[in-house]
Design a protein around this motif. Structure first.
Motif, PDB file in Angstrom:
ATOM      1  N   HIS A 115      -3.044  50.185 -42.796  1.00 11.78           N
ATOM      2  CA  HIS A 115      -2.809  48.745 -42.730  1.00 11.78           C
ATOM      3  C   HIS A 115      -2.561  48.235 -41.311  1.00 11.78           C
ATOM      4  CE1 HIS A 115      -1.757  44.807 -44.254  1.00 11.78           C
ATOM      5  NE2 HIS A 115      -0.631  44.835 -43.567  1.00 11.78           N
ATOM      6  N   SER A 116      -1.845  48.977 -40.503  1.00 12.97           N
ATOM      7  CA  SER A 116      -1.502  48.516 -39.157  1.00 12.97           C
ATOM      8  C   SER A 116      -2.357  49.139 -38.066  1.00 12.97           C
ATOM      9  CB  SER A 116      -0.019  48.793 -38.873  1.00 12.97           C
ATOM     10  OG  SER A 116       0.809  48.044 -39.744  1.00 12.97           O
ATOM     11  N   ARG A 117      -2.626  50.430 -38.188  1.00  8.88           N
ATOM     12  CA  ARG A 117      -3.420  51.089 -37.152  1.00  8.88           C
ATOM     13  C   ARG A 117      -4.851  50.565 -37.089  1.00  8.88           C
ATOM     14  NH1 ARG A 117      -4.500  56.006 -38.065  1.00  8.88           N
ATOM     15  NH2 ARG A 117      -3.608  56.210 -40.159  1.00  8.88           N
ATOM     16  N   VAL A 118      -5.278  49.846 -38.134  1.00  8.37           N
ATOM     17  CA  VAL A 118      -6.611  49.260 -38.120  1.00  8.37           C
ATOM     18  C   VAL A 118      -6.785  48.306 -36.942  1.00  8.37           C
ATOM     19  CG1 VAL A 118      -6.009  47.298 -39.621  1.00  8.37           C
ATOM     20  CG2 VAL A 118      -8.359  48.173 -39.609  1.00  8.37           C
ATOM     21  N   LEU A 119      -5.687  47.738 -36.435  1.00 12.04           N
ATOM     22  CA  LEU A 119      -5.787  46.822 -35.296  1.00 12.04           C
ATOM     23  C   LEU A 119      -6.342  47.505 -34.052  1.00 12.04           C
ATOM     24  CD1 LEU A 119      -2.455  44.821 -35.665  1.00 12.04           C
ATOM     25  CD2 LEU A 119      -4.767  43.894 -35.842  1.00 12.04           C
ATOM     26  N   GLY A 120      -6.125  48.810 -33.936  1.00 13.20           N
ATOM     27  CA  GLY A 120      -6.603  49.528 -32.762  1.00 13.20           C
ATOM     28  C   GLY A 120      -7.789  50.426 -33.022  1.00 13.20           C
ATOM     29  N   ALA A 121      -8.340  50.395 -34.237  1.00 10.92           N
ATOM     30  CA  ALA A 121      -9.484  51.249 -34.567  1.00 10.92           C
ATOM     31  C   ALA A 121     -10.708  50.828 -33.762  1.00 10.92           C
ATOM     32  CB  ALA A 121      -9.784  51.165 -36.058  1.00 10.92           C
ATOM     33  N   ASP A 122     -11.504  51.798 -33.360  1.00 14.60           N
ATOM     34  CA  ASP A 122     -12.691  51.495 -32.555  1.00 14.60           C
ATOM     35  C   ASP A 122     -13.615  50.522 -33.271  1.00 14.60           C
ATOM     36  OD1 ASP A 122     -11.820  53.148 -30.536  1.00 14.60           O
ATOM     37  OD2 ASP A 122     -13.078  54.853 -31.112  1.00 14.60           O
ATOM     38  N   ALA A 123     -13.820  50.726 -34.579  1.00 13.90           N
ATOM     39  CA  ALA A 123     -14.711  49.835 -35.315  1.00 13.90           C
ATOM     40  C   ALA A 123     -14.191  48.405 -35.309  1.00 13.90           C
ATOM     41  CB  ALA A 123     -14.883  50.333 -36.744  1.00 13.90           C
ATOM     42  N   THR A 124     -12.864  48.253 -35.415  1.00 16.41           N
ATOM     43  CA  THR A 124     -12.260  46.923 -35.375  1.00 16.41           C
ATOM     44  C   THR A 124     -12.486  46.266 -34.024  1.00 16.41           C
ATOM     45  OG1 THR A 124     -10.542  47.623 -36.929  1.00 16.41           O
ATOM     46  CG2 THR A 124     -10.122  45.627 -35.650  1.00 16.41           C
ATOM     47  N   LEU A 125     -12.167  46.997 -32.959  1.00 21.06           N
ATOM     48  CA  LEU A 125     -12.296  46.436 -31.611  1.00 21.06           C
ATOM     49  C   LEU A 125     -13.742  46.079 -31.291  1.00 21.06           C
ATOM     50  CD1 LEU A 125      -9.852  48.839 -29.743  1.00 21.06           C
ATOM     51  CD2 LEU A 125      -9.376  46.541 -30.602  1.00 21.06           C
ATOM     52  N   ASP A 126     -14.662  46.945 -31.659  1.00 17.91           N
ATOM     53  CA  ASP A 126     -16.074  46.668 -31.408  1.00 17.91           C
ATOM     54  C   ASP A 126     -16.526  45.422 -32.164  1.00 17.91           C
ATOM     55  OD1 ASP A 126     -16.208  48.902 -29.802  1.00 17.91           O
ATOM     56  OD2 ASP A 126     -17.195  50.163 -31.299  1.00 17.91           O
ATOM     57  N   ALA A 127     -16.131  45.327 -33.433  1.00 16.68           N
ATOM     58  CA  ALA A 127     -16.583  44.208 -34.256  1.00 16.68           C
ATOM     59  C   ALA A 127     -15.964  42.888 -33.803  1.00 16.68           C
ATOM     60  CB  ALA A 127     -16.252  44.467 -35.722  1.00 16.68           C
ATOM     61  N   VAL A 128     -14.672  42.899 -33.491  1.00 19.42           N
ATOM     62  CA  VAL A 128     -14.006  41.660 -33.074  1.00 19.42           C
ATOM     63  C   VAL A 128     -14.571  41.174 -31.741  1.00 19.42           C
ATOM     64  CG1 VAL A 128     -11.816  40.639 -32.346  1.00 19.42           C
ATOM     65  CG2 VAL A 128     -11.910  42.104 -34.379  1.00 19.42           C
ATOM     66  N   THR A 129     -14.761  42.082 -30.793  1.00 17.46           N
ATOM     67  CA  THR A 129     -15.314  41.680 -29.501  1.00 17.46           C
ATOM     68  C   THR A 129     -16.734  41.145 -29.662  1.00 17.46           C
ATOM     69  OG1 THR A 129     -13.956  43.319 -28.357  1.00 17.46           O
ATOM     70  CG2 THR A 129     -15.841  42.433 -27.155  1.00 17.46           C
ATOM     71  N   ALA A 130     -17.563  41.850 -30.436  1.00 14.35           N
ATOM     72  CA  ALA A 130     -18.941  41.390 -30.646  1.00 14.35           C
ATOM     73  C   ALA A 130     -18.963  40.030 -31.326  1.00 14.35           C
ATOM     74  CB  ALA A 130     -19.698  42.419 -31.479  1.00 14.35           C
ATOM     75  N   PHE A 131     -18.126  39.849 -32.335  1.00 18.88           N
ATOM     76  CA  PHE A 131     -18.070  38.591 -33.079  1.00 18.88           C
ATOM     77  C   PHE A 131     -17.601  37.444 -32.190  1.00 18.88           C
ATOM     78  CE2 PHE A 131     -15.612  35.845 -36.119  1.00 18.88           C
ATOM     79  CZ  PHE A 131     -16.689  35.375 -36.849  1.00 18.88           C
ATOM     80  N   THR A 132     -16.586  37.701 -31.370  1.00 17.57           N
ATOM     81  CA  THR A 132     -16.066  36.664 -30.488  1.00 17.57           C
ATOM     82  C   THR A 132     -17.118  36.236 -29.476  1.00 17.57           C
ATOM     83  OG1 THR A 132     -13.816  37.524 -30.744  1.00 17.57           O
ATOM     84  CG2 THR A 132     -14.228  36.086 -28.860  1.00 17.57           C
ATOM     85  N   VAL A 133     -17.832  37.193 -28.926  1.00 15.85           N
ATOM     86  CA  VAL A 133     -18.821  36.891 -27.891  1.00 15.85           C
ATOM     87  C   VAL A 133     -20.118  36.341 -28.500  1.00 15.85           C
ATOM     88  CG1 VAL A 133     -20.274  37.890 -26.076  1.00 15.85           C
ATOM     89  CG2 VAL A 133     -17.882  38.619 -26.315  1.00 15.85           C
ATOM     90  N   GLY A 134     -20.614  36.985 -29.558  1.00 14.65           N
ATOM     91  CA  GLY A 134     -21.946  36.665 -30.042  1.00 14.65           C
ATOM     92  C   GLY A 134     -22.062  36.227 -31.480  1.00 14.65           C
ATOM     93  N   GLY A 135     -20.949  36.069 -32.195  1.00 17.21           N
ATOM     94  CA  GLY A 135     -20.989  35.592 -33.559  1.00 17.21           C
ATOM     95  C   GLY A 135     -21.530  36.604 -34.543  1.00 17.21           C
ATOM     96  N   LEU A 136     -21.955  36.122 -35.706  1.00 15.20           N
ATOM     97  CA  LEU A 136     -22.437  37.000 -36.765  1.00 15.20           C
ATOM     98  C   LEU A 136     -23.641  37.844 -36.357  1.00 15.20           C
ATOM     99  CD1 LEU A 136     -22.077  34.679 -39.899  1.00 15.20           C
ATOM    100  CD2 LEU A 136     -20.522  36.480 -39.153  1.00 15.20           C
ATOM    101  N   PRO A 137     -24.607  37.302 -35.594  1.00 18.52           N
ATOM    102  CA  PRO A 137     -25.740  38.146 -35.191  1.00 18.52           C
ATOM    103  C   PRO A 137     -25.310  39.386 -34.414  1.00 18.52           C
ATOM    104  CG  PRO A 137     -26.285  35.845 -34.849  1.00 18.52           C
ATOM    105  CD  PRO A 137     -24.818  35.891 -35.186  1.00 18.52           C
ATOM    106  N   ALA A 138     -24.272  39.257 -33.589  1.00 16.86           N
ATOM    107  CA  ALA A 138     -23.799  40.412 -32.820  1.00 16.86           C
ATOM    108  C   ALA A 138     -23.169  41.453 -33.736  1.00 16.86           C
ATOM    109  CB  ALA A 138     -22.799  39.964 -31.752  1.00 16.86           C
ATOM    110  N   VAL A 139     -22.466  41.000 -34.788  1.00 11.68           N
ATOM    111  CA  VAL A 139     -21.900  41.939 -35.765  1.00 11.68           C
ATOM    112  C   VAL A 139     -23.028  42.642 -36.514  1.00 11.68           C
ATOM    113  CG1 VAL A 139     -20.441  42.176 -37.811  1.00 11.68           C
ATOM    114  CG2 VAL A 139     -19.786  40.590 -35.998  1.00 11.68           C
ATOM    115  N   ASP A 140     -24.059  41.898 -36.868  1.00 11.32           N
ATOM    116  CA  ASP A 140     -25.191  42.496 -37.572  1.00 11.32           C
ATOM    117  C   ASP A 140     -25.860  43.578 -36.726  1.00 11.32           C
ATOM    118  OD1 ASP A 140     -24.746  40.858 -39.744  1.00 11.32           O
ATOM    119  OD2 ASP A 140     -26.220  39.353 -39.118  1.00 11.32           O
ATOM    120  N   ARG A 141     -25.922  43.358 -35.434  1.00 10.23           N
ATOM    121  CA  ARG A 141     -26.509  44.385 -34.565  1.00 10.23           C
ATOM    122  C   ARG A 141     -25.644  45.632 -34.540  1.00 10.23           C
ATOM    123  NH1 ARG A 141     -27.879  39.722 -31.545  1.00 10.23           N
ATOM    124  NH2 ARG A 141     -26.036  39.915 -30.218  1.00 10.23           N
ATOM    125  N   LEU A 142     -24.322  45.449 -34.545  1.00  9.38           N
ATOM    126  CA  LEU A 142     -23.437  46.624 -34.596  1.00  9.38           C
ATOM    127  C   LEU A 142     -23.637  47.393 -35.895  1.00  9.38           C
ATOM    128  CD1 LEU A 142     -19.913  45.509 -33.307  1.00  9.38           C
ATOM    129  CD2 LEU A 142     -21.488  47.124 -32.244  1.00  9.38           C
TER     130      LEU A 142
END
Length: 299
Positions: free
Chosen positions: A262-289
């Motif tokens: 529940h808490s360590r998910v904040l630092g998981a690589d998949a979380t960080l990659d997805a949040v950064t991609a989403f913030t920068v490039g929106g849903l298309p960037a998440v789809d690419r990941l």
């Protein structure tokens, strides 16, 4: 568990067997308790100490605010129950490097902010005040209870380009029912507790559980949603994010992690990659990941 808390839990369970009305009354102070402030993790200490700190008044109480980075666009992070802004440390280290300012706060009775009680109105008030200070948010990132607060705030008018809900619940009634399950009482006591909480804490809010329901009241059209949840989350089951995903349809993505909890998910690589991609490039960037192999589900 503190002996006094253990005794109160035992009393609530005993009352549940004979009088849900009494059990619900006894359970209310236990339900509202925030507990001792969460300490700053050693790995986040430097980031916590080097934040640009401030204070703001929310509903008559002073709370601590934090800011990192100096980008032209702002990302707001919203912690959960018995949480603190520094829990977003791994994310805070990434987003300023991507060109964003990150702001957050410690709700009353959490982190560095004083008090013994808090509720969703404090979270909504803090989000509103930070909006006045920083303008439209590029995205709002919430964790657990903070995810629900973020969803409700944007539904009710907070200006944000997008929302990220990490390990969040879909509605406020989940909080009552999950508490009742942990304490070991039945649905009748849970109903009494829900009613007493609404009348005691939020008497000015009509139909509390309908208002604070992010499935019934999804984000405004055009606001995309990223959901991140660990499959084995024991505090908030992944079904909550699946409900939110279904309510938002094609403008949401659900990224699932394995073994982060529940808490360590904040630092998981998949979380960080997805949040950064989403913030920068929106849903298309998440789809690419996702196409590149980030664990995710689209339905």
């Amino acid at each position: 568990m503190h002996p006094a808390t253990t005794a109160l839990v035992a009393a609530v369970r005993a009352a549940d067997r004979v009088s849900p009305a009494v059990a619900g009354r006894l359970a209310l102070p236990l339900f509202r308790r925030v507990g001792a402030p969460l300490p700053v993790r050693p790995t986040d200490r430097a980031l916590h100490e080097h934040a640009e700190r401030g204070t703001m008044s929310v509903r008559g109480r002073s709370i601590t605010t934090y800011s990192w980075g100096h980008g032209p666009e702002t990302v707001l992070v919203v912690h959960g129950w018995r949480g603190r802004a520094s829990q977003f440390g791994p994310m805070v280290r990434q987003l300023p490097a991507a060109g964003y300012r990150v702001v957050g706060f410690d709700a009353p009775a959490n982190g560095e902010s004083a008090g013994r009680r808090t509720d969703i109105r404090d979270y909504l008030g803090a989000i509103d005040e930070l909006q006045h200070r920083h303008g439209m948010f590029r995205t709002v990132v919430g964790h657990s209870f903070g995810a629900l607060a973020a969803l409700i705030a944007v539904h009710e008018g907070t200006a944000a380009g997008s929302v990220v809900a990490i390990a969040g619940m879909a509605d406020a009634r989940f909080l009552v029912d999950s508490f009742a399950a942990r304490v070991g009482v039945g649905p009748a006591t849970a109903d009494v507790l829900a009613g007493r909480f609404a009348r005691r804490v939020l008497p000015d809010v009509r139909d509390v559980y309908a208002r604070f329901d992010a499935v019934r009241h999804p984000l405004p059209a055009g606001v995309p949603l990223l959901l991140v949840h660990d499959r084995a989350d024991r505090e908030v089951p992944v079904a909550e994010s699946q409900r939110l995903h279904a309510a938002h349809g094609e403008r949401s993505r659900l990224v699932l992690t394995e073994g982060a909890g529940h808490s360590r998910v904040l630092g998981a690589d998949a979380t960080l990659d997805a949040v950064t991609a989403f913030t920068v490039g929106g849903l298309p960037a998440v789809d690419r990941l996702v196409a590149e192999g980030v664990p995710a589900a689209s339905a």
